[in-house]
Enzyme design. Structure first.
Site, PDB file in Angstrom:
ATOM      1  N   CYS A 128       0.837  -1.203   0.000  1.00 26.99           N
ATOM      2  CA  CYS A 128       0.000   0.000   0.000  1.00 26.99           C
ATOM      3  C   CYS A 128       0.873   1.255   0.000  1.00 26.99           C
ATOM      4  O   CYS A 128       0.639   2.188  -0.774  1.00 26.99           O
ATOM      5  CB  CYS A 128      -0.922  -0.030   1.222  1.00 26.99           C
ATOM      6  SG  CYS A 128      -2.141   1.298   1.241  1.00 26.99           S
ATOM      7  N   CYS A 215      -3.430   4.611   9.639  1.00 24.21           N
ATOM      8  CA  CYS A 215      -2.118   4.109  10.084  1.00 24.21           C
ATOM      9  C   CYS A 215      -1.456   5.034  11.096  1.00 24.21           C
ATOM     10  O   CYS A 215      -0.245   4.931  11.329  1.00 24.21           O
ATOM     11  CB  CYS A 215      -1.206   3.901   8.883  1.00 24.21           C
ATOM     12  SG  CYS A 215      -1.850   2.694   7.706  1.00 24.21           S
ATOM     13  N   CYS A 240       7.967   3.924   5.390  1.00 21.63           N
ATOM     14  CA  CYS A 240       7.056   3.734   4.264  1.00 21.63           C
ATOM     15  C   CYS A 240       7.793   3.345   2.993  1.00 21.63           C
ATOM     16  O   CYS A 240       7.171   3.009   2.002  1.00 21.63           O
ATOM     17  CB  CYS A 240       6.247   4.996   4.032  1.00 21.63           C
ATOM     18  SG  CYS A 240       7.275   6.409   3.642  1.00 21.63           S
TER      19      CYS A 240
HETATM   20 FE1  SF4 Z   1      -1.370   2.771   2.933  1.00 21.30          FE
HETATM   21 FE2  SF4 Z   1      -1.133   3.156   5.571  1.00 21.30          FE
HETATM   22 FE3  SF4 Z   1       1.006   3.370   3.943  1.00 21.30          FE
HETATM   23 FE4  SF4 Z   1      -0.949   5.203   3.938  1.00 21.30          FE
HETATM   24  S1  SF4 Z   1       0.485   4.730   5.625  1.00 21.30           S
HETATM   25  S2  SF4 Z   1       0.041   4.362   2.161  1.00 21.30           S
HETATM   26  S3  SF4 Z   1      -2.792   3.890   4.225  1.00 21.30           S
HETATM   27  S4  SF4 Z   1      -0.197   1.519   4.401  1.00 21.30           S
END
Ligand code: SF4
Length: 253
Positions: A128, A215, A240
């Protein structure tokens, strides 16, 4: 991943980056150097969910009013962050470049794995983040020579060795500038207060770091400030993918 600097970059500038001399410069000095040499081919990455990026936005604006800033709008950001983007746009009379994920990529992901796939596994969470953040960032940075980030060494184990200047081989060998790598959280807050820099209103509700709405959560006073991000994962995997190569995500590097 490219292992050489972007071909169009000036060799003298690259020697300065490699020399480590940037470590001796203050945040304002390093931004002055970077804007002088790269503007308009340089932009600040600001999440609008942490005071670091906003302090840098303010500093850059004072040095170069036409300095550029972008935000990754994942499609899952809280309203408070969208409100702050507009507030900053008005306050500084500055366009904020909003990067969106590929619609087809998001559609295929949620069709296959559901809207809230990120809670189910680290792999799903990283998928994601990759689709909503990493890929749009990669596309955008391909058009730049340098970018600025608000990393601080004491934020997380994954950031402990961040230099102030580096070649970003993840993103095509452009220059990455981390002007406040050696700042503490108190340094950032002192700057924000002294210059009346707008910040995300969710900080006042216990969120030291505001990312995507599903998140991010509030933390208790005294807790690790990043413990409210992807709180269901180990600290070593809580990135991330923007600041670490894909093959190292989750390894603690
Ligand atoms: Fe996806 Fe959560 Fe990453 Fe945002 S922080 S891109 S919702 S996994």
């Amino acid at each position: 991943m490219a292992q050489s600097p972007k071909k169009s970059l000036d060799s003298k500038l690259l020697r300065f980056v490699a020399s480590g001399e940037g470590e001796r410069l203050s945040a304002q000095e390093i931004l002055t150097w970077a804007l002088k040499n790269f503007h308009p081919g340089i932009a600040l990455s600001c999440s609008f969910g942490a005071p670091e990026g906003l302090a840098l936005l303010d500093m850059m604006h004072r040095i170069e009013p036409a300095s550029r800033v972008f935000v990754l709008d994942t499609g899952r950001l809280p309203q408070a962050t969208h409100d702050l983007i507009d507030r900053v746009r008005d306050r500084y009379d500055k366009p904020v470049e909003v990067l969106l994920p590929g619609a087809e990529d998001v559609e295929a992901m949620v069709r296959a794995k559901g809207m809230n796939l990120f809670y189910e596994s680290i792999e799903n969470r990283q998928l994601c983040c990759r689709i909503r953040k990493v890929e749009p960032l990669k596309r955008y940075l391909a058009g730049l020579d340098a970018w600025v980030a608000g990393l601080r060494r004491d934020q997380n184990v994954t950031r402990a060795n961040a230099p102030k200047l580096e070649i970003d081989y993840i993103h095509g060998g452009i220059v990455k500038v981390n002007p406040i790598a050696d700042w503490t959280h108190d340094d950032v807050m002192a700057y924000v207060q002294a210059h009346n820099v707008p910040v995300n209103r969710l900080h006042a509700q216990g969120y030291p770091s505001v990312g995507c709405e599903p998140c991010s959560r509030a933390v208790r006073p005294g807790d690790d400030p990043r413990s409210g991000r992807w709180w269901w994962e180990r600290a070593e995997t809580r990135e991330c993918g923007i600041h670490v190569p894909e093959e190292e995500q989750g390894s603690g590097i």
